[in-house]
Design a protein around this motif. Structure first.
Motif, PDB file in Angstrom:
ATOM      1  N   ALA A 299      52.910  -7.721  29.653  1.00 15.86           N
ATOM      2  CA  ALA A 299      53.359  -6.959  30.813  1.00 15.86           C
ATOM      3  C   ALA A 299      54.595  -6.163  30.418  1.00 15.86           C
ATOM      4  CB  ALA A 299      53.695  -7.908  31.964  1.00 15.86           C
ATOM      5  N   VAL A 300      54.608  -4.898  30.822  1.00 19.72           N
ATOM      6  CA  VAL A 300      55.766  -4.036  30.584  1.00 19.72           C
ATOM      7  C   VAL A 300      56.219  -3.573  31.968  1.00 19.72           C
ATOM      8  CG1 VAL A 300      56.617  -1.946  29.440  1.00 19.72           C
ATOM      9  CG2 VAL A 300      54.763  -3.291  28.394  1.00 19.72           C
ATOM     10  N   ALA A 301      57.398  -4.012  32.404  1.00 22.72           N
ATOM     11  CA  ALA A 301      57.780  -3.781  33.792  1.00 22.72           C
ATOM     12  C   ALA A 301      59.212  -3.290  33.897  1.00 22.72           C
ATOM     13  CB  ALA A 301      57.608  -5.083  34.593  1.00 22.72           C
ATOM     14  N   GLY A 302      59.436  -2.428  34.847  1.00 18.14           N
ATOM     15  CA  GLY A 302      60.774  -1.911  35.096  1.00 18.14           C
ATOM     16  C   GLY A 302      60.715  -0.403  35.236  1.00 18.14           C
TER      17      GLY A 302
ATOM     18  N   ALA B 268      59.514   1.573  32.297  1.00 17.20           N
ATOM     19  CA  ALA B 268      58.299   1.094  31.637  1.00 17.20           C
ATOM     20  C   ALA B 268      57.449   2.247  31.130  1.00 17.20           C
ATOM     21  CB  ALA B 268      57.490   0.227  32.604  1.00 17.20           C
ATOM     22  N   ARG B 269      57.340   3.302  31.944  1.00 15.49           N
ATOM     23  CA  ARG B 269      56.482   4.417  31.535  1.00 15.49           C
ATOM     24  C   ARG B 269      57.074   5.128  30.314  1.00 15.49           C
ATOM     25  NH1 ARG B 269      56.421   7.468  35.961  1.00 15.49           N
ATOM     26  NH2 ARG B 269      54.640   6.437  36.902  1.00 15.49           N
ATOM     27  N   THR B 270      58.382   5.278  30.328  1.00 17.28           N
ATOM     28  CA  THR B 270      59.047   5.927  29.201  1.00 17.28           C
ATOM     29  C   THR B 270      58.738   5.170  27.910  1.00 17.28           C
ATOM     30  OG1 THR B 270      60.824   6.423  30.751  1.00 17.28           O
ATOM     31  CG2 THR B 270      61.284   6.792  28.411  1.00 17.28           C
ATOM     32  N   LEU B 271      58.801   3.846  27.991  1.00 16.51           N
ATOM     33  CA  LEU B 271      58.545   3.043  26.807  1.00 16.51           C
ATOM     34  C   LEU B 271      57.086   3.174  26.367  1.00 16.51           C
ATOM     35  CD1 LEU B 271      59.055   0.932  24.658  1.00 16.51           C
ATOM     36  CD2 LEU B 271      59.005  -0.838  26.421  1.00 16.51           C
ATOM     37  N   LEU B 272      56.162   3.031  27.324  1.00 15.83           N
ATOM     38  CA  LEU B 272      54.753   3.023  26.945  1.00 15.83           C
ATOM     39  C   LEU B 272      54.280   4.387  26.448  1.00 15.83           C
ATOM     40  CD1 LEU B 272      53.037   0.684  29.517  1.00 15.83           C
ATOM     41  CD2 LEU B 272      53.103   0.419  27.045  1.00 15.83           C
ATOM     42  N   ALA B 273      54.907   5.415  26.961  1.00 14.82           N
ATOM     43  CA  ALA B 273      54.524   6.763  26.529  1.00 14.82           C
ATOM     44  C   ALA B 273      54.725   6.915  25.025  1.00 14.82           C
ATOM     45  CB  ALA B 273      55.336   7.798  27.292  1.00 14.82           C
ATOM     46  N   ARG B 274      55.647   6.140  24.450  1.00 11.12           N
ATOM     47  CA  ARG B 274      55.925   6.228  23.011  1.00 11.12           C
ATOM     48  C   ARG B 274      54.851   5.518  22.180  1.00 11.12           C
ATOM     49  NH1 ARG B 274      62.414   4.733  23.439  1.00 11.12           N
ATOM     50  NH2 ARG B 274      62.959   6.548  24.704  1.00 11.12           N
ATOM     51  N   LEU B 275      53.999   4.718  22.855  1.00 16.63           N
ATOM     52  CA  LEU B 275      52.997   3.938  22.129  1.00 16.63           C
ATOM     53  C   LEU B 275      51.591   4.526  22.232  1.00 16.63           C
ATOM     54  CD1 LEU B 275      55.306   1.771  22.143  1.00 16.63           C
ATOM     55  CD2 LEU B 275      53.492   0.063  22.391  1.00 16.63           C
TER      56      LEU B 275
ATOM     57  N   MET C 249      59.525  -3.835  21.212  1.00 20.81           N
ATOM     58  CA  MET C 249      60.961  -4.068  21.097  1.00 20.81           C
ATOM     59  C   MET C 249      61.631  -2.944  20.310  1.00 20.81           C
ATOM     60  SD  MET C 249      61.653  -6.691  22.847  1.00 20.81           S
ATOM     61  CE  MET C 249      63.351  -6.945  22.355  1.00 20.81           C
ATOM     62  N   ALA C 250      60.976  -2.511  19.227  1.00 17.52           N
ATOM     63  CA  ALA C 250      61.582  -1.463  18.398  1.00 17.52           C
ATOM     64  C   ALA C 250      61.597  -0.129  19.138  1.00 17.52           C
ATOM     65  CB  ALA C 250      60.801  -1.346  17.085  1.00 17.52           C
ATOM     66  N   ALA C 251      60.456   0.175  19.780  1.00 16.43           N
ATOM     67  CA  ALA C 251      60.348   1.469  20.450  1.00 16.43           C
ATOM     68  C   ALA C 251      61.255   1.551  21.665  1.00 16.43           C
ATOM     69  CB  ALA C 251      58.888   1.726  20.858  1.00 16.43           C
ATOM     70  N   GLY C 252      61.587   0.385  22.240  1.00 18.97           N
ATOM     71  CA  GLY C 252      62.381   0.397  23.470  1.00 18.97           C
ATOM     72  C   GLY C 252      63.822  -0.004  23.262  1.00 18.97           C
ATOM     73  N   ALA C 253      64.251  -0.060  21.995  1.00 20.50           N
ATOM     74  CA  ALA C 253      65.622  -0.522  21.739  1.00 20.50           C
ATOM     75  C   ALA C 253      66.640   0.321  22.495  1.00 20.50           C
ATOM     76  CB  ALA C 253      65.901  -0.500  20.232  1.00 20.50           C
ATOM     77  N   ASP C 254      66.457   1.624  22.498  1.00 19.44           N
ATOM     78  CA  ASP C 254      67.440   2.498  23.167  1.00 19.44           C
ATOM     79  C   ASP C 254      67.344   2.383  24.684  1.00 19.44           C
ATOM     80  OD1 ASP C 254      64.850   3.663  22.919  1.00 19.44           O
ATOM     81  OD2 ASP C 254      65.700   5.566  23.618  1.00 19.44           O
ATOM     82  N   LEU C 255      66.211   1.816  25.190  1.00 21.52           N
ATOM     83  CA  LEU C 255      66.066   1.635  26.639  1.00 21.52           C
ATOM     84  C   LEU C 255      66.571   0.256  27.080  1.00 21.52           C
ATOM     85  CD1 LEU C 255      62.403   3.008  26.945  1.00 21.52           C
ATOM     86  CD2 LEU C 255      64.529   4.275  27.330  1.00 21.52           C
ATOM     87  N   GLY C 256      66.988  -0.555  26.095  1.00 17.13           N
ATOM     88  CA  GLY C 256      67.444  -1.909  26.418  1.00 17.13           C
ATOM     89  C   GLY C 256      66.310  -2.848  26.751  1.00 17.13           C
ATOM     90  N   VAL C 257      65.145  -2.639  26.151  1.00 11.56           N
ATOM     91  CA  VAL C 257      63.981  -3.472  26.480  1.00 11.56           C
ATOM     92  C   VAL C 257      64.308  -4.953  26.245  1.00 11.56           C
ATOM     93  CG1 VAL C 257      62.949  -3.160  24.188  1.00 11.56           C
ATOM     94  CG2 VAL C 257      61.512  -3.811  26.139  1.00 11.56           C
TER      95      VAL C 257
END
Lengths: 95, 967
Positions: free
Chosen positions: B732-735, B738-745, B803-811
């Motif tokens: 689950a990717v929530a918050g 979340a879309r910003t993070l998933l868009a990178r994948l 985790m790596a892709a969202g480091a700057d988002l504070g995942v």
């Protein structure tokens, strides 16, 4: 107990889980006129015979078949084992 | 020397001396000894204390029926209490300990109970400890518990390995005495698959104890030769040290095998519980001798006559220096001649049919003398007693058979109607002559093989004597002259039987329960028949009119370890780990059991003061940024087929017909009685393809239910189910991010924008440059949320990439504790609310149920009443004083109402501290809940002894309109 599976031959009852009275195959129509009364009967009322009993067993540690087993509850003698799907189909065809 | 009482000869191996200890003292014995024979060889006569009166007791038998000589083998976790010394095969280094005494075995302060015996008759518990009532828990029970019980529980878990297995045979022969060996020989020669099981470690049964010849050979040698011949047959499996303990349905026999002492190893099982599938059974289990009842008949040195014979002939051990013999048949004189030939002094042969009765015995720690009715005193240190033999018919009547009384042998034999496939041969059927045993055994083995379709070659019979010593109907000597024991192990005396009769407990089943007769570990093998005869005498009925108690398995005590086999610990409850388990552990996760699964509960960081700090941080991270949580453990069931839509529509109360491909629905599955069985989401991946999710705990039961519906109710539908929980890792990717993070994948050209992929959308796609994936836009937290699934082997890598892709988002990884806080804040139901008592309307989900179709649970949805709770509705609550905590399970009452069940209005199902709101919140099932919103009630926790005033509010604490998840 040994259950003589119609597809797999004799299997130890440990491989199965028991559900209960095979009258559960006779599900009434949920949209019928007297559905509530007929479902109350279907869900809650069971015979508890000392003698022949048709009951549902699930081959959980096997091929996932539901079986209708005819067992004498007084002696544990099993006189018939059928695939539940065959039983239901045959009843529909007979109606 | 291995002991002052050792005689020449016998069947022990004098070239293999063995050392052992009893109560810390060192002794020597030989290979072939039992612990009992080795103790007797060393002159050890006092081996234990009795159960109730702490009377000194010695070895009474030479076999499985032993009531007295129970010892603890080994120490610490390895200790095995209540081992029958007569059945323990002597091995080097055995450490045995006597049981049931406070001080040393020779001086036991609890023997004071013996002096109080006149107050401790049958039923004394029930009569004595009645009042004052308050004394029971604090005084009586602890005292009784301390004094009662044979042996002690070992300290800690048993490290011994046990195993279980199945065996199959045409003919199972139970007992390797003359009848069993003859049966196995006949069936084996015919080519049948034979299993021959015997309790002992040496074949021959009574042939080892008695001095018979068969075909001119010594009985023990004949038995060894038969055994060897059988061992050479590839179709025969020989099982020494194996007790057939129960006959079950369809010819299944339970057999407990003890592994030979010299074959034992720490990494090998010591006992194996076999389930033997048989076509035919020959029961050749022999017979058990019974004693006679007379005053003082329990002293060490008093022994069954057949046991004396066995110790002298088989083990070359003299049970005493001067032996007296007491019997109600001609066997007494025959035994005297045999013992004299072995060099023992015979003090007297007392024939119970004509000689003056024994009226007393002497010798506190061991027999010293007998007194007869004519005043004669006989000095002796051993007394061999025989009151006849009772056939070991147990397995013939385990399945409800009725034993039949035979006057000529004064014993019960198996009835005429035997379980299907079972035949009885030899002494087990009441035939005590050796020639008869051999003939019956051979005949039964032949018949069994023929019944299985084998042709049995003709073989000559065996030549042997046929001597028998039928007993006279004499059971008790010198009644009323002193305490006389009927059941040695449970200390039941003739007085207890009289008392039971006087108080109306005359049925044998009542007699048994009132006096505890036959309820000890030996199951009264030597005493039950005596008690029946005595009760028959009191009531003036015959023995067959009095009847026997019901015979039930097991025939001998079976250790719980053997029943469990390998199904203990993780063998019983295997651990399931999600694909991200190791990844989570490396990130500091602690784990909680969820069914068989281990799930990350939270990810502690250095410096956090406790679990709440970690959970609060994780919740805030999801609400303010983005978090990821492994949800792989949710059940996944793949549903395909031309009729998949109709099937899904039938098993859920929701309507499915209108769900387009590429959309997900939140769903409720009901039981036929209208109660919620499970909830989850179901995605339509294709025209005829659905993916159902279940709660973690219900994945198995839901799958079984679906197969029931498919096969039993709707076999006409073209639909197939595959349980696919382990196939996919799901995160689950929530918050809000979340879309910003998933868009990178997600791989191009997949469009993850809200317009292209709105709330409750689903799709198959690829991520991270070609990895197949499924994406669901669903939210359990109430935030903008997704669940991304990849094939299970990619699960850990996916977590790393997120985790790596969202480091700057504070995942932030979050665990199930934060997941739970998030769902309570959002007012989503979960396990505590779906407790098997709630229908959709109770949960505020009544509008999800479709009106236009039939489905499982339709007719009774809304009809089923749970007493007193039919108006219950899901509500939220918070403490009026926001600083106060709430506790789950607390009940809700009007503040002024008496704190009784009658005034109970409902209960709190889930609570959490909400870091978003800064105080505790809860969900509750409250009667007339909707009408009570705004009310103030009292949450009463009777266990924690707290009362908290709460305000009733709607269950959604955050974003009730759902703007965030749709954002």
């Amino acid at each position: 107990m040994i259950i003589d599976h119609p597809l797999l031959g004799p299997r130890d009852s440990d491989e199965f889980t028991y559900l209960g009275d095979a009258s559960l195959l006779d599900r009434p129509d949920g949209l019928g006129e007297d559905a509530a009364a007929r479902f109350a009967e279907y869900v809650y009322m069971r015979d508890n015979p000392a003698g022949l009993h048709r009951e549902l067993w699930f081959h959980a540690a096997g091929d996932l078949s539901w079986l209708v087993v005819t067992r004498n509850t007084a002696t544990h003698e099993i006189t018939a084992v059928e695939l539940a799907s065959d039983v239901t189909r045959a009843r529909r065809a007979g109606k | 020397m291995s002991g002052a009482f050792r005689l020449p000869g016998g069947l022990v191996d004098r070239d293999r001396p063995l050392g052992f200890t009893f109560n810390g003292r060192r002794y020597r014995g030989f290979a072939g000894d039992t612990l009992a024979s080795a103790l007797l060889a060393n002159g050890v006569r006092l081996v234990g204390r009795s159960f109730k009166y702490h009377r000194p007791r010695g070895i009474f038998t030479a076999g499985s029926e032993e009531p007295n000589a129970l010892v603890t083998l080994g120490m610490g976790r390895n200790a095995l209490p209540n081992s029958r010394a007569t059945m323990v095969e002597l091995a080097d280094g055995i450490a045995a300990f006597s049981q049931n005494h406070l001080g040393p075995l020779g001086f036991d302060p609890l023997a004071v109970t013996d002096l109080l015996a006149s107050f401790l008759g049958a039923g004394f518990y029930y009569k004595t400890f009645m009042w004052p009532k308050a004394f029971w828990e604090r005084l009586y029970e602890p005292l009784i518990r301390k004094a009662a019980g044979l042996g002690r529980l070992p300290a800690g878990a048993d490290p011994t390995l046990y195993d279980k297995g199945h065996l199959h045979c045409d003919v199972l022969v139970i007992g390797a005495g003359p009848a069993g060996l003859a049966a196995a020989r006949a069936a084996g020669q015919a080519g049948a698959r034979v299993i021959l099981a015997d309790e002992g470690f040496r074949p021959g049964g009574r042939l080892l104890a008695e001095r018979h010849e068969i075909d001119g050979a010594r009985g023990a040698d004949w038995a060894a030769a038969q055994w060897q011949a059988l061992a050479a047959m590839p179709n025969v499996r020989l099982m020494p040290r194996s007790t057939a303990f129960g006959l079950y349905d369809h010819g299944i026999t339970g057999v407990l095998e003890q592994v030979a002492p010299d074959a034992r190893a720490a990494d090998k099982p010591a006992e194996i519980l076999w389930r033997v599938h048989t076509r035919r059974i020959v029961l050749a289990a022999g017979a058990t001798e019974r004693p006679l009842v007379f005053p003082g008949n329990d002293r060490p040195g008093i022994m069954l006559a057949g046991a004396v014979q066995a110790y002298v002939n088989r083990w070359a051990v003299a049970p005493g220096r001067r032996v007296a013999i007491l019997a109600n048949h001609d066997g007494g004189a025959a035994l005297a001649a045999e013992l004299e030939a072995s060099g023992l002094d015979i003090a007297a042969v007392i024939d119970a049919r004509r000689d003056p009765a024994v009226v007393a015995t002497r010798g506190r720690r061991g027999l010293r003398a007998l007194t007869l009715a004519d005043g004669r005193r006989i000095a002796c240190d051993a007394l061999a007693v025989s009151g006849g033999w009772s056939p070991n018919l147990h397995l013939a009547v385990h399945r409800d058979g009725k034993p039949l009384w035979r006057d000529d042998i004064q014993a019960f034999v198996p009835g005429e109607v035997l379980p299907e496939g079972l035949a009885v041969a030899g002494a087990a059927g009441g035939s005590f002559g050796l020639r008869d045993c051999l003939a019956e055994g051979g005949g039964a083995g032949r018949a069994a093989a023929e019944a299985c379709g084998f042709t049995v070659p003709d073989a000559p019979g065996f030549a042997a004597d046929n001597a028998q010593h039928p007993p006279a109907p004499i059971w008790e000597l010198s009644p009323g002259r002193g305490r006389a024991w009927v059941d040695l192990q449970n200390d039941v005396t003739t007085k207890d039987i009289r008392l039971a009769h006087r108080e109306g407990f005359r049925s044998v089943e009542h007699l048994k329960r009132y006096t505890t007769l036959g309820m000890a570990t030996d199951q009264g093998k030597t005493g039950n028949m005596l008690a029946l005869a005595l009760m028959a005498g009191h009531t003036g009925r015959s023995i067959p009119e009095t009847g026997t108690t019901r015979y039930r398995p097991p025939y001998v005590p079976i250790s719980l370890g053997a029943l469990a086999g390998r199904e203990g610990g993780h063998g019983f409850k295997p651990v399931r780990r999600s694909p991200t388990h190791d990844w989570a552990a490396a990130r500091g996760a602690s784990f909680v059991e969820s069914g068989l699964w281990l799930r990350a509960e939270w990810f502690a960081r250095a410096g956090e003061s406790g679990w709440r700090a970690s959970v609060d941080r994780e919740v805030i991270a999801v609400r303010a940024g983005v978090g990821i949580c492994d949800v792989s453990t949710l059940g996944k069931i793949d549903i395909q087929g031309r009729d998949a839509t109709e099937f899904v529509d039938f098993v859920y109360c929701n309507g499915f017909a209108k769900l387009p491909v590429g959309r997900v629905r939140y769903v409720l599955m009901l039981r036929e009685d209208g109660i919620v069985m499970d909830d989850g989401t179901t995605a339509r991946l294709g025209e005829n393809h659905y993916l159902m999710t279940t709660t973690t705990a219900n994945a198995g039961p839901v799958f079984q239910h679906l197969e029931f519906v498919r096969q039993c109710l709707r076999p006409e539908l073209d639909v197939h189910l595959v349980a696919d929980t382990d196939g996919w890792a799901q995160i689950a990717v929530a918050g809000p991010k979340a879309r910003t993070l998933l868009a990178r994948l997600v791989d191009a050209p997949f469009d993850i924008s809200d317009a292209a992929f709105p709330f409750m959308a689903c799709a198959t796609l690829t991520v991270c440059g070609g990895t197949p994936a499924r994406l669901f836009r669903i939210s359990f937290s109430g935030e903008l949320g997704y669940e991304l699934a990849v094939p299970a082997p990619f699960g850990a890598a996916l977590a790393e990439v997120l985790m790596a892709a969202g480091a700057d988002l504070g995942v932030t990884p979050y665990g199930v504790e934060a997941l739970n806080v998030l769902r309570i804040e959002k007012g989503h139901v979960s396990g505590p609310e779906l407790n098997g008592q709630t229908a959709p309307k109770h949960l505020g989900l009544g509008r999800m149920a479709s009106q236009g179709k039939d489905y499982i649970g339709r007719a009774l949805a809304g009809q089923t009443r749970i007493d007193g709770a039919e108006t219950a509705r899901l509500v939220g609550l918070r403490p009026t004083d926001r600083t106060q905590p709430l506790s789950a399970g607390a009940h809700l009452l009007e503040p002024a109402a008496p704190r009784t069940q009658t005034h109970d209005l409902g209960w709190i199902s889930s609570v959490a501290f909400s870091p978003t709101l800064g105080h505790h919140i809860g969900l509750a099932l409250l009667n007339d809940g909707e009408a009570r919103i705004g009310a103030r009630l009292c949450a009463v926790d009777a266990i924690g002894d707290t009362e908290v005033e709460v305000e009733i509010v709607p269950p959604q604490f955050i974003d009730p309109e759902g703007a965030r998840q749709r954002g």
